[in-house]
Design a protein around this motif. Structure first.
Motif, mmCIF file in Angstrom:
data_model
loop_
_atom_site.group_PDB
_atom_site.id
_atom_site.type_symbol
_atom_site.label_atom_id
_atom_site.label_comp_id
_atom_site.label_asym_id
_atom_site.label_seq_id
_atom_site.Cartn_x
_atom_site.Cartn_y
_atom_site.Cartn_z
ATOM 1 N N TRP A 165 0.826 -1.210 0.000
ATOM 2 C CA TRP A 165 0.000 0.000 0.000
ATOM 3 C C TRP A 165 0.858 1.257 0.000
ATOM 4 C CZ3 TRP A 165 -5.122 0.920 -0.656
ATOM 5 C CH2 TRP A 165 -5.935 -0.204 -0.732
ATOM 6 N N LEU B 259 0.267 7.951 -5.499
ATOM 7 C CA LEU B 259 -0.788 8.658 -4.764
ATOM 8 C C LEU B 259 -2.064 8.778 -5.582
ATOM 9 C CD1 LEU B 259 1.494 11.249 -3.070
ATOM 10 C CD2 LEU B 259 0.071 9.562 -1.918
ATOM 11 N N TRP C 264 -4.179 5.994 -4.420
ATOM 12 C CA TRP C 264 -4.804 6.302 -3.124
ATOM 13 C C TRP C 264 -6.011 7.225 -3.324
ATOM 14 C CZ3 TRP C 264 -4.151 4.831 1.917
ATOM 15 C CH2 TRP C 264 -3.023 4.064 2.218
ATOM 16 N N TYR D 256 -8.854 5.415 -4.811
ATOM 17 C CA TYR D 256 -9.461 4.504 -3.849
ATOM 18 C C TYR D 256 -10.419 5.268 -2.937
ATOM 19 C CZ TYR D 256 -10.005 0.908 -0.352
ATOM 20 O OH TYR D 256 -10.557 -0.011 0.491
ATOM 21 N N GLU E 230 2.928 9.652 3.191
ATOM 22 C CA GLU E 230 1.859 9.081 4.026
ATOM 23 C C GLU E 230 0.808 10.124 4.357
ATOM 24 O OE1 GLU E 230 5.031 8.723 4.601
ATOM 25 O OE2 GLU E 230 5.491 6.586 4.827
ATOM 26 N N ALA F 57 -1.398 10.553 1.375
ATOM 27 C CA ALA F 57 -2.234 9.364 1.197
ATOM 28 C C ALA F 57 -3.387 9.368 2.197
ATOM 29 C CB ALA F 57 -1.387 8.109 1.366
#
Lengths: 257, 552, 120
Positions: free
Chosen positions: B195, B200, B203, B206, B287, B290
């Motif tokens: 993951w 990105l 992400w 998603y 992170e 994301a």
């Protein structure tokens, strides 16, 4: 048609049921299950809108709700609940049979499921026709069709211009003002509107579910399934269980409380 | 890396002999890349149509009098603009075109998890679009894109049912796309692609998909009940029959506020890709970017009431909605700060996609900050339903989503077609759009603040100068949208061969040939490093090797 | 129950974990019992003693939720499904609750249904 043919490099040692985009049967199965669940989430939210409307209007018209629920055919709905719960069991057993590779039991269970689904729809249809028959002035659907016994009943529970909630069941006697009666009527009408929308949408899902089950039966007859590949049975079963869950909520909300 | 000619076999080429075969091979394709191209063509068609309606609106507003259109025709024009742009352009734009093309490529899969469902979703989109078009041809709708009750349910006598049916069907197309992405991203990533190695863009898509499957059905049922009410003549939203029109607004905004994030989240994903590639740096705070996508998706579900501050919603609910609205600013700001931090000490090349990306950051900041003004109840009461609101959401939707959409199209154009577009014209068009956009919509902030209400075809003469400025800007903007159409079309025949990786970017989609073969990769790739794995000194080396005449 | 959970944890990731037919029958019996209970509660309320509305709704909804949990966990195999499937199954209900709670929050705070007549 280069888009559908497999490239040589992607011909796998697995059965023909493995589609070209997947590496392994496990991956295909997990993707299908997750995808189906994502779809079920959608379905739950779709009915969620109707439940939202139910909560709002029940909050506003508690008496109308109580009086209206009394006019629905609870014994028939109870039978229908049993029918659906049994069909849920047969679907679960069908998945189990497919898992064990027992074609005979799988077919029996699928046939039983479809039979139960049809029974549900017939009973539901009878309930609807009862309401429509009352609007046409008949006592029950049979006398509506035969044309006898007209003008027996003074109620019409199908929302619309002809909607007429029977006086003797309502809290509204002659003593209240006309405006009050109108607002009481609107509560009752909303109840029946939501009843028809919710159960109607549910019945449409049931019909789709029957279509899905027939497709799975045809696939089973053509020996498409094996203990390693029965994904359609499984995700079709998920859909059927969801229909059952919706009814589990519709039944008490409309017929009981 | 550059090759002389296009690859012998690619997803675009096929060996169909007759025209009918060729047509079939496109209309019955299950290849995600071909479906993306189908979406690209149909979505751009709707974009031009919505733009045409916008032109009508802007032309009418040149003069304070209603001399071109009656109020009724004007209502239909802006509704057509709204419905087409929101439901048939913005919501499917980036996920259905770029997402469809890139999600399997970026995660190293041969296709989406459910290719036939993907094709079905395109057909549903088209059927929905045809319904909306029929409604427009036979007189249009005059309710505004929000379909507010009791106007839609009781009073409007335009083609409400037809338009709503179109939107309802389109909703299922959107759901199927989301569902497909979720299953694909979860189950079909290449070996080693964890993951936190995902681009990105994945992400963001998603997070978008989650919104699509959770929110869209609620819009579906809300609209379905409007149809029931109109057709059946019963009152579920009709106050005269005990119903509550506000219930529609609740259900509608439960979808339509998150839908704003359906539009902007994938755009943010595109921007993350562009910024990193053209700065030659790994993205700063991977992170955080994301998770801020996921945070926006979730928080987006809790704030819908800020569209209802003046609609007789409870003041206490308004207070809470106002507060949670402020929270959405946090993840949005996190993204902006991380993008600027990525630019810091990067070797920035001002290629066309990067121009769009930089434009996005500036415009999105303006759009986002004015969103905070509107989230404050006290300010919102003053500017509700004025041009301030119009300017705000156009800054986010056009300045955000369309800038990212165009940037993304340019960035991945060599991958889609195998050829480069004309860089000079590309830069010119990007600048024209930026100037035209600001000239169109900045005056509208002032108009709105001065009290010009939206959805009126006549206005007091003192607003004329600002309206004329806005219309002039819109003409520039229109030119800016037409120029790319021309040079992109020309590039299909005349463009230089791009090669596999014209930008020197990271990411699996650049590891395969351009245009990619039907099954994307000859061998399933194995991922061993994070996304945006530019070496630490890449930016410096890139800057040092720059010579006059080399591309910016 | 605890032991069963343990074996499930043990089989995590194993494709051949499945729910036995005996479990299906037991779940079905439980569902039927719950159904009888909810209808019985309705009958009691209607014929024997007066239960306040909120209590009746609470009883009926608790039973419906119990049935749903049984169906979802066993018939729909969520108990032995992957963690992601479980999250999605739970997520749907969480989002329903978000919709209900926030919307009803507004209705309760606003005063619903609107009372006719002059403002207080």
């Amino acid at each position: 048609m280069a888009t559908i043919t497999h490239e040589e490099a992607h011909v796998h040692a697995h059965g023909p049921e493995l589609q070209h985009q997947f590496e392994t049967p496990e991956q295909q199965k997990e993707a299908a299950t997750l995808g189906m669940w994502a779809f079920l989430v959608t379905e739950i939210m779709l009915f969620g809108g109707i439940f939202m409307a139910y909560i709002v209007y029940r909050w506003a018209f508690p008496e109308a709700w109580e009086e209206s629920a009394a006019l629905l055919n609870t014994p028939l709905a109870t039978v229908n609940t049993v029918v659906l719960l049994v069909s849920s069991l047969t679907v679960a057993l069908a998945v189990n049979a497919a898992e064990e590779g027992n074609k005979r039991r799988l077919l029996t269970m699928l046939a039983l499921t479809m039979l139960l689904g049809l029974t549900f729809l017939v009973i539901k249809g009878y309930e609807y026709s009862e309401k429509f028959a009352h609007c046409a002035g008949a006592k029950d659907p049979i006398s509506w069709i035969t044309g006898s016994d007209l003008h027996e009943s003074h109620e019409c529970l199908v929302p619309g211009r002809g909607f007429l909630f029977p006086e003797e069941h309502g809290a509204t006697g002659g003593s209240h003002g006309a405006a009050h009666t109108a607002s009481m009527q609107s509560g009752h009408q909303l109840f029946f509107l939501l009843y028809f929308c919710a159960t109607g949408l549910h019945a449409i899902h049931m019909i789709i579910g029957l279509g899905v089950m027939s497709a799975i039966t045809i696939m089973a007859l053509r020996d498409r399934f094996s203990p390693t590949y029965f994904t359609p049975v499984e995700i079709g079963g998920l859909y059927w269980h969801l229909i059952d869950i919706i009814w589990v909520f519709l039944f008490p909300l409309f017929y009981l409380v | 890396m550059s090759t002389i000619s296009l690859p012998q076999s690619s997803y675009i080429r096929d060996n169909s002999r007759t025209f009918i075969d060729w047509l079939k091979s496109w209309l019955l394709t299950v290849d995600h890349k071909r479906i993306a191209i189908l979406y690209l063509l149909s979505i751009n068609f709707f974009f031009l149509l919505g733009g045409l309606a916008a032109t009508l609106v802007r032309v009418e507003l040149i003069t304070p009098q209603g001399d071109l259109m009656s109020s009724d025709v004007y209502n239909r024009a802006f509704t057509l603009h709204g419905v087409i742009m929101v439901f048939f352009f913005l919501i499917p734009s980036i996920p259905a075109v770029l997402g469809n093309f890139l999600v399997p490529l970026m995660i190293g899969a041969r296709d989406l998890a459910f290719p036939r469902l993907n094709l079905l979703s395109w057909y549903l989109y088209m059927i929905g679009g045809i319904f909306a078009l029929i409604a427009a041809v036979f007189g249009g709708v005059d309710t505004g894109w929000t379909f507010y009750t009791p106007f839609t349910s009781t009073y409007s006598n335009s083609n409400v049912v037809m338009s709503i049916t179109g939107v309802f069907i389109m909703g299922f197309s959107s759901i199927l796309t989301g569902l497909n992405f979720i299953a694909t991203i979860h189950k079909m990533r290449a070996p080693g692609l964890t993951w936190f190695r995902l681009p990105l863009f994945i992400w963001a898509n998603y997070a978008t998909s989650i919104i699509q499957i959770l929110a869209t059905p609620v819009l579906g049922i809300a609209l379905l009940l409007v149809i029931v009410e109109r057709v059946w003549g019963v009152g579920i939203y009709d106050p005269a029959l005990g119903g509550d029109p506000l219930l529609f607004q609740h259900l509608f905004w439960f979808y339509s506020h998150p839908a704003v994030y359906i539009m902007i989240l994938p755009a943010m994903g595109v921007i993350s890709e562009l910024i990193s590639t053209f700065s030659r740096k790994r993205i700063f705070g991977y992170e955080f970017i994301a998770f801020s996508s996921i945070a926006i998706a979730i928080l987006g579900f809790l704030v819908w009431g800020h569209h209802m501050f003046v609609s007789s919603q409870s003041v206490y609910a308004g207070l809470i909605f106002s507060f949670i609205t402020m929270l959405v600013a946090i993840p949005s700001a996190i993204k902006v700060f991380n993008w600027t931090a990525t630019l810091y000490k990067g070797s920035i090349s001002y290629r066309t996609p990067m121009l769009y990306a930089l434009g996005f950051i500036g415009l999105f900041v303006i759009g986002g900050l004015t969103g905070i003004f509107l989230g404050v109840t006290a300010v919102d009461l003053h500017v509700t339903d004025t041009y301030f609101v119009v300017a705000h959401f156009h800054y986010v939707m056009v300045g955000g989503t369309i800038m990212a959409y165009l940037g993304g199209i340019h960035f991945w154009w060599p991958k889609m077609t195998g050829r480069m577009y004309n860089e000079i014209w590309g830069s010119i068009a990007a600048l024209i759009i930026f100037v035209g956009f600001n000239m169109t919509f900045f005056p509208q902030f002032i108009l709105g603040y001065l009290g010009m209400p939206r959805r009126y075809h006549v206005y007091p003469p003192e607003f004329q100068i600002l309206h004329v400025m806005s219309t002039a800007g819109a003409s520039i903007l229109a030119i800016g949208f037409i120029v790319p159409l021309i040079y992109l079309a020309i590039s299909l025949r005349k463009g230089a061969i791009a090669g596999d990786n014209p930008w020197g970017a990271t990411g699996l989609e650049w590891k395969t040939s351009s245009p990619p073969p039907t099954f994307n990769f000859d061998k399933t790739p194995i991922v061993t490093e994070e996304a945006y794995a530019y070496p630490p000194e890449a930016a410096e080396r890139d800057a040092a090797s720059w010579r006059p005449g080399s591309p910016l | 129950m605890a032991e069963q959970q343990h074996t499930n944890a043990h089989h995590h990731g194993d494709r051949h974990t499945h729910i036995s037919r005996g479990t299906y029958y037991r779940v079905f019996v439980a569902l039927m019992v719950l159904m009888v209970l909810t209808v019985a509660a309705w009958w009691v309320e209607k014929n024997l003693l007066h239960i306040p509305g909120w209590l009746a709704v609470t009883i009926a909804m608790s039973i419906a939720i119990a049935k749903t949990v049984l169906i979802v966990l066993y018939f729909m195999h969520v108990k032995i499904s992957s963690r992601m499937t479980q999250v999605y199954a739970a997520g749907a209900f969480v989002w329903l609750i978000i919709l209900f709670v926030i919307t009803m929050g507004d209705y309760v705070a606003r005063g619903w249904p609107p009372q006719p007549g002059p403002l207080p």
